[in-house]
Design a protein around this motif. Structure first.
Motif, PDB file in Angstrom:
ATOM      1  N   CYS A 110       0.843  -1.202   0.000  1.00 14.50           N
ATOM      2  CA  CYS A 110       0.000   0.000   0.000  1.00 14.50           C
ATOM      3  C   CYS A 110       0.881   1.255   0.000  1.00 14.50           C
ATOM      4  CB  CYS A 110      -0.892   0.048   1.226  1.00 14.50           C
ATOM      5  SG  CYS A 110      -1.563  -1.536   1.755  1.00 14.50           S
ATOM      6  N   CYS A 113       1.871   3.557  -2.919  1.00 11.92           N
ATOM      7  CA  CYS A 113       0.985   4.658  -3.319  1.00 11.92           C
ATOM      8  C   CYS A 113       0.672   5.574  -2.141  1.00 11.92           C
ATOM      9  CB  CYS A 113      -0.318   4.124  -3.889  1.00 11.92           C
ATOM     10  SG  CYS A 113      -0.087   3.204  -5.420  1.00 11.92           S
ATOM     11  N   HIS A 114       0.218   4.988  -1.025  1.00 10.85           N
ATOM     12  CA  HIS A 114      -0.265   5.813   0.094  1.00 10.85           C
ATOM     13  C   HIS A 114       0.859   6.307   0.996  1.00 10.85           C
ATOM     14  CE1 HIS A 114      -4.507   5.192  -0.816  1.00 10.85           C
ATOM     15  NE2 HIS A 114      -4.250   3.918  -1.013  1.00 10.85           N
ATOM     16  N   MET A 164      -7.779   2.792  -7.198  1.00  6.58           N
ATOM     17  CA  MET A 164      -7.248   1.963  -6.115  1.00  6.58           C
ATOM     18  C   MET A 164      -7.440   0.511  -6.557  1.00  6.58           C
ATOM     19  SD  MET A 164      -6.633   1.196  -2.789  1.00  6.58           S
ATOM     20  CE  MET A 164      -6.951  -0.313  -1.883  1.00  6.58           C
TER      21      MET A 164
HETATM   22  C1  HEC Z   1      -1.504   1.624  -7.105  1.00  3.18           C
HETATM   23  C2  HEC Z   1      -1.686   2.551  -6.029  1.00  3.18           C
HETATM   24  C3  HEC Z   1      -2.428   2.098  -4.799  1.00  3.18           C
HETATM   25  C4  HEC Z   1      -2.150   1.027  -3.996  1.00  3.18           C
HETATM   26  C5  HEC Z   1      -1.037  -0.008  -4.143  1.00  3.18           C
HETATM   27  C6  HEC Z   1      -3.103   1.067  -2.918  1.00  3.18           C
HETATM   28  N1  HEC Z   1      -3.948   2.118  -3.094  1.00  3.18           N
HETATM   29 FE1  HEC Z   1      -5.470   2.655  -1.867  1.00  3.18          FE
HETATM   30  N2  HEC Z   1      -6.001   4.106  -3.152  1.00  3.18           N
HETATM   31  C7  HEC Z   1      -5.346   4.457  -4.296  1.00  3.18           C
HETATM   32  C8  HEC Z   1      -6.054   5.512  -4.990  1.00  3.18           C
HETATM   33  C9  HEC Z   1      -5.638   6.181  -6.285  1.00  3.18           C
HETATM   34  C10 HEC Z   1      -7.190   5.797  -4.210  1.00  3.18           C
HETATM   35  C11 HEC Z   1      -8.289   6.804  -4.542  1.00  3.18           C
HETATM   36  C12 HEC Z   1      -9.217   6.183  -5.590  1.00  3.18           C
HETATM   37  C13 HEC Z   1     -10.130   7.202  -6.250  1.00  3.18           C
HETATM   38  O1  HEC Z   1      -9.706   8.326  -6.453  1.00  3.18           O
HETATM   39  O2  HEC Z   1     -11.272   6.816  -6.570  1.00  3.18           O
HETATM   40  C14 HEC Z   1      -7.117   4.911  -3.052  1.00  3.18           C
HETATM   41  C15 HEC Z   1      -8.031   4.907  -2.009  1.00  3.18           C
HETATM   42  C16 HEC Z   1      -7.909   4.179  -0.847  1.00  3.18           C
HETATM   43  C17 HEC Z   1      -8.792   4.284   0.313  1.00  3.18           C
HETATM   44  C18 HEC Z   1      -9.963   5.216   0.468  1.00  3.18           C
HETATM   45  C19 HEC Z   1      -9.505   6.655   0.547  1.00  3.18           C
HETATM   46  C20 HEC Z   1      -8.671   6.974   1.744  1.00  3.18           C
HETATM   47  O3  HEC Z   1      -7.691   7.713   1.566  1.00  3.18           O
HETATM   48  O4  HEC Z   1      -8.936   6.510   2.857  1.00  3.18           O
HETATM   49  C21 HEC Z   1      -8.332   3.382   1.244  1.00  3.18           C
HETATM   50  C22 HEC Z   1      -8.904   3.128   2.617  1.00  3.18           C
HETATM   51  C23 HEC Z   1      -7.190   2.724   0.660  1.00  3.18           C
HETATM   52  N3  HEC Z   1      -6.954   3.218  -0.604  1.00  3.18           N
HETATM   53  C24 HEC Z   1      -6.454   1.751   1.307  1.00  3.18           C
HETATM   54  C25 HEC Z   1      -5.419   1.050   0.717  1.00  3.18           C
HETATM   55  C26 HEC Z   1      -4.721  -0.051   1.340  1.00  3.18           C
HETATM   56  C27 HEC Z   1      -4.986  -0.546   2.756  1.00  3.18           C
HETATM   57  C28 HEC Z   1      -3.818  -0.518   0.433  1.00  3.18           C
HETATM   58  C29 HEC Z   1      -2.882  -1.726   0.561  1.00  3.18           C
HETATM   59  C30 HEC Z   1      -3.493  -2.981   0.854  1.00  3.18           C
HETATM   60  C31 HEC Z   1      -3.904   0.310  -0.746  1.00  3.18           C
HETATM   61  N4  HEC Z   1      -4.871   1.236  -0.530  1.00  3.18           N
HETATM   62  C32 HEC Z   1      -3.116   0.163  -1.862  1.00  3.18           C
HETATM   63  C33 HEC Z   1      -4.188   3.887  -4.761  1.00  3.18           C
HETATM   64  C34 HEC Z   1      -3.572   2.762  -4.236  1.00  3.18           C
END
Ligand code: HEC
Length: 227
Positions: A110, A113-114, A164
């Motif tokens: 995660c 990206c985050h 995501m």
């Molecule tokens: C490839 C990049 C990427 C990865 C890897 C990724 N995310 Fe995300 N995530 C995003 C994006 C982009 C959004 C916003 C989506 C949108 O704009 O609709 C998001 C949104 C979210 C959100 C809702 C918005 C928020 O900020 O709370 C959560 C919760 C979240 N991700 C959790 C996770 C978790 C936990 C993991 C790992 C298991 C993960 N993500 C892995 C790109 C990623």
């Protein structure tokens, strides 16, 4: 070396270092001094024998130290020797898994990206630290992890519009309910978050009942329709 041809003494022609006769007699000596071919085996050189033995011993030591006590559980990525010992004593191996420690390891994906501190990247990846989605409704955040999220999304009043990825079965990552629960449990208590733990049973329930058959990512309006 008697000159039989006029050219043998011609200074303009390069003369051979030895005559045919000399070459033949040297070869005859060489042939005579070669070992007679013998019947039977020649034993492996002692040094090589020692070397091969040392290799076998080395491999055996490696196996004993790194094969998790030869337990079938050793192929579980969460397995530790302590768990194997606990299981051997009769305790359940599962009881020893710390979801936060496991979630922290899984979060490395995660974090690409985050970000490791959950801050996200302005304009691209929303933050998880303090996020109303990460800390909010378990029903929604589990769905986000299972199937992904796309389209416009508001976090902290900022609008994001990315993708995501899905972590559930059928997605590229194909994580088990256990893993999804662990990573969410980690996210929901890290960086001052207060979301509270999520169990594998909750993830299973949403995957098999609440959102059964879902394959495409969620959008913000769809999630908001879910309590
Ligand atoms: C490839 C990049 C990427 C990865 C890897 C990724 N995310 Fe995300 N995530 C995003 C994006 C982009 C959004 C916003 C989506 C949108 O704009 O609709 C998001 C949104 C979210 C959100 C809702 C918005 C928020 O900020 O709370 C959560 C919760 C979240 N991700 C959790 C996770 C978790 C936990 C993991 C790992 C298991 C993960 N993500 C892995 C790109 C990623």
């Amino acid at each position: 070396m008697s000159a039989r041809n006029p050219s043998d003494n011609d200074p303009r022609i390069e003369q051979p270092g030895a005559s045919d006769r000399e070459i033949q007699s040297v070869h005859a000596i060489l042939l005579r001094e070669k070992n007679e071919p013998a019947e039977g085996y020649s034993p492996m050189p002692l040094l090589l024998t020692f070397f091969v033995c040392a290799m076998f011993i080395g491999v055996a030591i490696y196996f004993v130290n790194n094969l998790g006590g030869f337990s079938p559980l050793a192929y579980d990525e969460r397995y530790t020797l302590e768990m194997g010992e606990a299981a051997a004593r009769g305790g359940g191996a599962k009881a020893a898994v710390d979801p936060i420690a496991q979630g922290k390891k899984l979060f490395a994906i995660c974090a690409t990206c985050h970000q490791a501190a959950g801050t996200g990247v302005p304009g691209a990846y929303p933050p998880l630290a303090g996020s109303e989605w990460a800390n909010g409704s378990e029903e929604r955040v589990i769905r986000i992890l299972l199937h992904g999220l796309t389209g416009e999304l508001k976090v902290h009043g900022q609008t994001y519009n990315g993708n995501m990825p899905a972590f559930g079965p059928g997605g590229g990552y194909n994580w088990s309910d256990d893993k999804i629960a662990a990573v969410l449990t980690y996210v929901r208590q890290e960086w001052g978050n207060t979301g509270g733990p999520i169990s594998a049973e909750q993830v299973t329930a949403i995957r098999t009942k609440g959102a059964a058959g879902r394959t495409k990512p969620w959008t913000q309006p769809e999630l908001e329709a879910i309590p």
